[in-house]
Scaffold this active site. Structure first.
Site, PDB file in Angstrom:
ATOM      1  N   SER A  52     -57.384  32.513  95.775  1.00 33.66           N
ATOM      2  CA  SER A  52     -57.624  32.255  94.615  1.00 33.66           C
ATOM      3  C   SER A  52     -59.334  32.494  94.035  1.00 33.66           C
ATOM      4  O   SER A  52     -59.774  32.622  93.277  1.00 33.66           O
ATOM      5  CB  SER A  52     -57.401  31.867  94.129  1.00 33.66           C
ATOM      6  OG  SER A  52     -56.132  32.297  93.609  1.00 33.66           O
ATOM      7  N   LYS A  55     -61.194  34.927  92.281  1.00 33.84           N
ATOM      8  CA  LYS A  55     -60.404  35.682  91.209  1.00 33.84           C
ATOM      9  C   LYS A  55     -62.363  34.561  90.032  1.00 33.84           C
ATOM     10  O   LYS A  55     -62.289  35.956  89.024  1.00 33.84           O
ATOM     11  CB  LYS A  55     -60.061  34.304  90.702  1.00 33.84           C
ATOM     12  CG  LYS A  55     -58.117  34.781  90.852  1.00 33.84           C
ATOM     13  CD  LYS A  55     -56.791  33.566  90.160  1.00 33.84           C
ATOM     14  CE  LYS A  55     -56.031  34.639  90.602  1.00 33.84           C
ATOM     15  NZ  LYS A  55     -55.199  33.574  91.893  1.00 33.84           N
ATOM     16  N   SER A 107     -55.235  29.963  87.529  1.00 32.06           N
ATOM     17  CA  SER A 107     -55.221  31.037  88.710  1.00 32.06           C
ATOM     18  C   SER A 107     -53.844  31.725  88.827  1.00 32.06           C
ATOM     19  O   SER A 107     -53.234  32.314  89.416  1.00 32.06           O
ATOM     20  CB  SER A 107     -55.087  30.531  90.425  1.00 32.06           C
ATOM     21  OG  SER A 107     -55.234  31.042  91.340  1.00 32.06           O
ATOM     22  N   LYS A 212     -63.181  26.328  90.756  1.00 31.36           N
ATOM     23  CA  LYS A 212     -62.351  27.202  91.029  1.00 31.36           C
ATOM     24  C   LYS A 212     -61.545  26.792  92.065  1.00 31.36           C
ATOM     25  O   LYS A 212     -62.148  26.842  93.386  1.00 31.36           O
ATOM     26  CB  LYS A 212     -62.154  29.011  91.040  1.00 31.36           C
ATOM     27  CG  LYS A 212     -60.934  29.305  91.417  1.00 31.36           C
ATOM     28  CD  LYS A 212     -60.193  30.035  89.686  1.00 31.36           C
ATOM     29  CE  LYS A 212     -59.314  30.653  89.660  1.00 31.36           C
ATOM     30  NZ  LYS A 212     -58.192  29.439  90.678  1.00 31.36           N
TER      31      LYS A 212
END
Length: 332
Positions: A52, A55, A107, A212
């Protein structure tokens, strides 16, 4: 004799099937968040799944695409996206800005697909845009196949490229605000949501400004953190690190203790050429450790013409690689 032959064959197989991508189990990198300079790392240029952390580039691409924030409708494909989810319902009208917060803080894969369709016209159109932006910003070892980071054998990046994603994205004020938010309250039709940032260090460590998280079974735990302390700014990325929270704390503390913010050009007036002076409005500072200042050099680019005043470009190099460029007001 047979055993010896078998050992030789085994060694040959290792040599011909080895290489970085085949042998790497984990990777990490630390870069200067002001210049993008690589400070330290291990396997930092090995292509690996990043889960992820994808992202980051999804959010940045949406924000840079020029697509209006406004409202978008959740498609059946977005509502049924597998993996981590905001549990968006098909046909619901959702605020794009809110989806960006859900993408980065929680997420949400459904948010990723909805944003992709909104900004790219279609899922594939947006993925193409992500890859075009990757080339534009120098992510030379990165390929995206989706906006969420779900596993695909071709969907790969490196620790260094991922750090560069954060480096470029944090220059966008809207992204910076989203990625550094602790809690976001979101109203969707008649339902209220309160999304807390999944990044533990952003919530608990005063030097961790933004970040993140990521995870898939194939990629393992992936993490990026943007740190600031005493004017020093760094980005740490770890891929496939089961102890990533502690690794990020340790790496940030080590770099902050080893590196100083060094003034390599003072604010003020400079004699450039006979009859020409330059005014540097702000000092130029670099993150350097002991002994590195000798690797710093400068080049000033002066525009042609006989104008009494013009803007020059002062570029600072480290080991002959350009790090940053500042404007300088030139007068004749």
């Amino acid at each position: 004799m047979k055993r010896a032959i078998a050992m030789i064959l085994f060694a040959t197989i290792v040599l011909f099937t080895g290489g970085k991508e085949a042998s790497a189990r984990d990777a990490w990198v630390v870069i200067d968040a002001d210049t993008g300079r690589l400070l330290s790392g291990s396997n930092e240029h090995v292509r690996m799944p990043i889960a992820s952390l994808t992202k980051i580039w999804t959010a940045f691409t949406v924000l840079e695409s020029g697509a209006p924030l406004g409202i978008t409708t959740i498609s059946p494909e977005a509502a049924s996206a597998e993996g981590s989810s905001l549990y968006l319902k098909q046909g619901v009208s959702a605020d794009v800005e809110g989806l960006l917060y859900g993408l980065m803080l929680r997420s949400g894969n459904d948010a990723a697909y909805a944003l992709a369709e909104h900004a790219g016209g279609s899922l594939q159109g947006f993925v193409d845009l992500m890859n075009d932006n990757a080339l534009l910003y120098g992510l030379n070892d990165t390929v995206f196949t989706n906006p969420s980071g779900l596993h695909n054998d071709l969907h790969l990046s490196t620790a260094y490229d991922t750090a560069l994603m954060m480096y470029h994205a944090m220059k966008n004020e809207a992204f910076r605000k989203i990625a550094s938010t602790h809690t976001y309250n979101y109203q969707l039709n008649n339902e209220s949501y309160s999304w807390q940032n999944k990044h533990r260090l952003v919530l608990s460590n005063e030097t961790a400004i933004a970040g993140k998280t990521g995870f898939t079974k194939t990629a393992g735990r992936t993490l990026v953190t943007y740190f600031e302390k005493d004017g020093k700014k760094i980005i740490v990325v770890t891929l496939n690190d089961g102890n990533d929270w502690n690794t990020h704390r340790q790496l940030s503390e080590e770099v902050f203790s080893k590196y100083e913010l060094v003034t390599v050009a003072k604010k003020g007036r400079y004699a450039i050429l006979p009859g020409m002076e330059g005014e540097l409005n702000k000092p130029i500072k670099l993150l350097l450790k002991k002994g590195e200042k000798t690797s710093v050099s400068h080049i000033l680019r002066i525009p042609r013409g006989e104008h009494k005043t013009c803007i020059g470009r002062w570029t600072v190099y480290f080991d002959n690689d350009p790090l940053l460029t500042k404007e300088i007001l030139l007068t004749r």
